[in-house]
Write a protein that holds these residues in place. Structure first.
Motif, mmCIF file in Angstrom:
data_model
loop_
_atom_site.group_PDB
_atom_site.id
_atom_site.type_symbol
_atom_site.label_atom_id
_atom_site.label_comp_id
_atom_site.label_asym_id
_atom_site.label_seq_id
_atom_site.Cartn_x
_atom_site.Cartn_y
_atom_site.Cartn_z
ATOM 1 N N TYR A 25 0.848 -1.188 0.000
ATOM 2 C CA TYR A 25 0.000 0.000 0.000
ATOM 3 C C TYR A 25 0.876 1.228 0.000
ATOM 4 O O TYR A 25 1.858 1.306 0.735
ATOM 5 C CB TYR A 25 -0.916 -0.008 1.225
ATOM 6 N N ALA A 26 0.532 2.193 -0.818
ATOM 7 C CA ALA A 26 1.269 3.449 -0.882
ATOM 8 C C ALA A 26 0.289 4.573 -1.173
ATOM 9 O O ALA A 26 -0.810 4.344 -1.680
ATOM 10 C CB ALA A 26 2.338 3.383 -1.969
ATOM 11 N N GLU A 27 0.701 5.771 -0.825
ATOM 12 C CA GLU A 27 -0.101 6.949 -1.140
ATOM 13 C C GLU A 27 0.843 8.088 -1.498
ATOM 14 O O GLU A 27 2.016 8.062 -1.158
ATOM 15 C CB GLU A 27 -0.989 7.323 0.043
ATOM 16 N N CYS A 28 0.311 9.056 -2.203
ATOM 17 C CA CYS A 28 1.131 10.175 -2.656
ATOM 18 C C CYS A 28 0.614 11.465 -2.029
ATOM 19 O O CYS A 28 -0.592 11.624 -1.825
ATOM 20 C CB CYS A 28 1.088 10.269 -4.180
ATOM 21 N N THR A 29 1.527 12.385 -1.747
ATOM 22 C CA THR A 29 1.145 13.671 -1.171
ATOM 23 C C THR A 29 0.497 14.585 -2.205
ATOM 24 O O THR A 29 -0.121 15.578 -1.843
ATOM 25 C CB THR A 29 2.362 14.386 -0.562
ATOM 26 N N ASP A 30 0.622 14.256 -3.470
ATOM 27 C CA ASP A 30 -0.014 15.037 -4.530
ATOM 28 C C ASP A 30 -1.411 14.479 -4.768
ATOM 29 O O ASP A 30 -1.556 13.350 -5.245
ATOM 30 C CB ASP A 30 0.813 14.953 -5.812
#
Length: 70
Positions: A25-30
């Protein structure tokens, strides 16, 4: 100042990719980022390095110490 990747038309993201311990799982600040591939991100951090710490990090884990490279 212009981004060299933008100028060259290379697919990339200006956000920071935040990855979790399980690696799945990953997420981006953009908020506009739609592709979480590591190759697209110049900045990648583990979720325990963000403040406030991610909920998936055990409370007993000490906060990382970040130092400037000399």
């Amino acid at each position: 100042m212009e981004c060299a990747f933008c100028t060259d038309g290379i697919d990339h993201c200006h956000g920071t990719l935040v990855v979790h311990p399980d690696g799945g799982y990953a997420e981006c600040t953009d908020p506009c980022c739609e592709d979480l591939d590591r190759v697209r991100h110049g900045l990648i951090v583990d979720c325990h390095a963000v403040d406030p710490a991610c909920g998936c990090v055990p409370a007993a884990l000490p906060a990382p110490v970040l130092r400037r490279a000399s």
